[in-house]
Design an enzyme around this catalytic site. Structure first.
Site, short mmCIF file in Angstrom:
data_model
loop_
_atom_site.label_atom_id
_atom_site.label_comp_id
_atom_site.label_asym_id
_atom_site.label_seq_id
_atom_site.Cartn_x
_atom_site.Cartn_y
_atom_site.Cartn_z
N HIS A 281 -2.15 -32.39 66.59
CA HIS A 281 -2.87 -33.33 66.79
C HIS A 281 -2.42 -34.02 67.94
CE1 HIS A 281 0.35 -34.88 64.30
NE2 HIS A 281 0.37 -36.01 65.11
N HIS B 81 -2.43 -38.02 69.81
CA HIS B 81 -2.69 -39.73 69.48
C HIS B 81 -3.46 -40.12 70.74
CE1 HIS B 81 0.73 -39.89 66.43
NE2 HIS B 81 0.99 -38.69 66.91
P1 5GP Z 1 2.94 -37.32 64.54
O1 5GP Z 1 4.48 -38.11 64.41
O2 5GP Z 1 3.12 -35.88 63.42
O3 5GP Z 1 2.81 -36.94 65.82
O4 5GP Z 1 2.16 -38.28 63.86
C1 5GP Z 1 1.42 -38.16 62.80
C2 5GP Z 1 0.55 -39.43 62.54
O5 5GP Z 1 -0.27 -39.14 61.35
C3 5GP Z 1 1.50 -40.61 62.49
O6 5GP Z 1 1.01 -41.68 63.39
C4 5GP Z 1 0.94 -41.36 61.05
O7 5GP Z 1 0.84 -42.67 61.11
C5 5GP Z 1 -0.46 -40.65 60.83
N1 5GP Z 1 -0.72 -40.35 59.37
C6 5GP Z 1 0.36 -39.76 58.57
N2 5GP Z 1 -0.48 -39.81 57.30
C7 5GP Z 1 -1.60 -40.17 57.49
C8 5GP Z 1 -2.74 -40.31 56.47
O8 5GP Z 1 -2.59 -39.91 55.30
N3 5GP Z 1 -3.66 -40.60 57.07
C9 5GP Z 1 -3.92 -41.05 58.37
N4 5GP Z 1 -5.13 -41.59 58.80
N5 5GP Z 1 -2.98 -40.96 59.18
C10 5GP Z 1 -1.77 -40.56 58.85
#
Ligand code: 5GP
Ligand code: ZN
Length: 138
Positions: free
Chosen positions: A99, A101
């Site tokens: 993903h 951000h």
């Molecule tokens: P990463 O650190 O893997 O790049 O980011 C994962 C993102 O997913 C984090 O910003 C976290 O807040 C978000 N996230 C984790 N679980 C959920 C969820 O159940 N729903 C949503 N909408 N976001 C989530």
């Protein structure tokens, strides 16, 4: 991927506030926003991270980022925008479904991109660049 929260969200088996959906990509609000309006752009296909994503899938995600960013700016009245991607735990990846951000930024929001930067020696840059060029050719 039954144990992947993003696959569950994409399948509408877990809740999320969607802002965009097409055949290949979805975008929804981050449930723990780092700043107001923090969104995630996610391919429907489950791939782990930047090392696994196919270029055309990554391009589809990027195309949504380009479309979403000005809408998010206008709605939030953000002063700037970060496009962020984390691959593997050392980089801060928590959800192992690729993903990006989209992070609206506000003047003085206090969010710091980590980095204790120093100017690199030319020989160091040249050595690394040479190795990367060779690896790309391999
Ligand atoms: P990463 O650190 O893997 O790049 O980011 C994962 C993102 O997913 C984090 O910003 C976290 O807040 C978000 N996230 C984790 N679980 C959920 C969820 O159940 N729903 C949503 N909408 N976001 C989530
Ligand atoms: Zn997944």
């Amino acid at each position: 991927m039954d144990d992947c929260i993003f696959c569950q969200i994409i399948a509408h088996k877990a809740p999320a506030e969607f802002v965009y959906e097409d055949d290949h990509v979805v975008a929804f609000m981050d449930i723990y926003p780092a700043t107001r309006g923090h969104c995630l752009i996610v391919p429907r296909q489950h791939v782990r991270n930047l090392y696994d994503v196919a270029p055309d899938v990554a391009a589809a995600v990027m195309a949504v980022a380009v479309r979403l960013a000005p809408a998010l700016r206008d709605v939030t009245r953000a002063d700037g925008m970060n496009l962020w991607q984390s691959s593997e735990s050392a980089a801060g990846q928590v959800v192992f479904h690729f993903h990006m951000h989209l992070l609206p930024r506000y003047a003085g929001d206090g969010l710091h991109v980590p980095g204790n930067r120093r100017r690199a020696a030319p020989a160091e840059l040249n050595g690394l660049a040479t190795d990367v060029r060779q690896r790309l050719m391999a």
